[in-house]
Design a protein around this motif. Sequence first.
Motif, short mmCIF file in Angstrom:
data_model
loop_
_atom_site.label_atom_id
_atom_site.label_comp_id
_atom_site.label_asym_id
_atom_site.label_seq_id
_atom_site.Cartn_x
_atom_site.Cartn_y
_atom_site.Cartn_z
N ASP A 1 1.36 -1.76 -0.20
CA ASP A 1 0.04 -0.30 0.12
C ASP A 1 0.89 1.00 -0.32
O ASP A 1 1.24 2.05 0.83
N LEU A 2 1.85 1.72 -0.70
CA LEU A 2 1.65 2.75 -1.20
C LEU A 2 1.42 3.91 -1.68
O LEU A 2 0.90 4.10 -3.16
N PRO A 3 1.35 4.82 -0.81
CA PRO A 3 1.23 5.89 -1.14
C PRO A 3 1.45 7.11 -2.35
O PRO A 3 1.20 7.16 -3.08
N GLU A 4 2.95 6.43 -2.39
CA GLU A 4 3.19 6.89 -4.11
C GLU A 4 3.54 6.27 -5.44
O GLU A 4 3.22 7.38 -6.66
N LEU A 5 2.41 4.99 -5.53
CA LEU A 5 1.90 4.18 -5.52
C LEU A 5 0.81 5.18 -7.08
O LEU A 5 0.14 5.04 -8.22
N ARG A 6 -0.01 5.89 -5.65
CA ARG A 6 -1.64 6.46 -5.71
C ARG A 6 -1.35 7.58 -6.64
O ARG A 6 -1.69 7.96 -7.52
N ALA B 1 11.11 2.42 -2.96
CA ALA B 1 10.52 1.71 -2.15
C ALA B 1 10.65 0.51 -1.61
O ALA B 1 10.42 -0.39 -0.63
N LEU B 2 10.11 -0.41 -2.90
CA LEU B 2 10.42 -1.62 -3.82
C LEU B 2 12.02 -2.43 -2.69
O LEU B 2 11.72 -3.81 -2.85
N MET B 3 13.08 -1.30 -3.35
CA MET B 3 14.24 -2.02 -3.18
C MET B 3 14.78 -2.08 -1.42
O MET B 3 15.41 -2.93 -1.38
#
Length: 112
Positions: free
Chosen positions: A51-56, A107-109
Amino acid sequence: MANRQREIQLKFRVTPEERALIEAKMDLLGTANMAAYLRKMAIDGYAVNLDLPELRELVSLLRRSSNNLNQLTKRVHETGRFYDADMEDLRQSYDRLWEATQKILRALMKIQ
């Protein structure tokens, strides 16, 4: 009585739905040994929260950028004109998209 290598027993309860989900995942892996599966997942499994706010933010930026590009394309087709300010707006939009993408990749790393 046989000498057991694993002498500590752990117990926990699940709902019927949770058990069905566990069994479905076991089927996907082709294993029938629940103890081995649960032990392996407890030791080596991952619990990932994506649930990444960066993705939104990225999705929102993509939506705005595509709308802006569509409007610009329509205007160029209608008027035959393209302005330096239009190019600058596009460049800034793509810079924001790239920054948001880099945030997500960082974030994924961090997920180990």
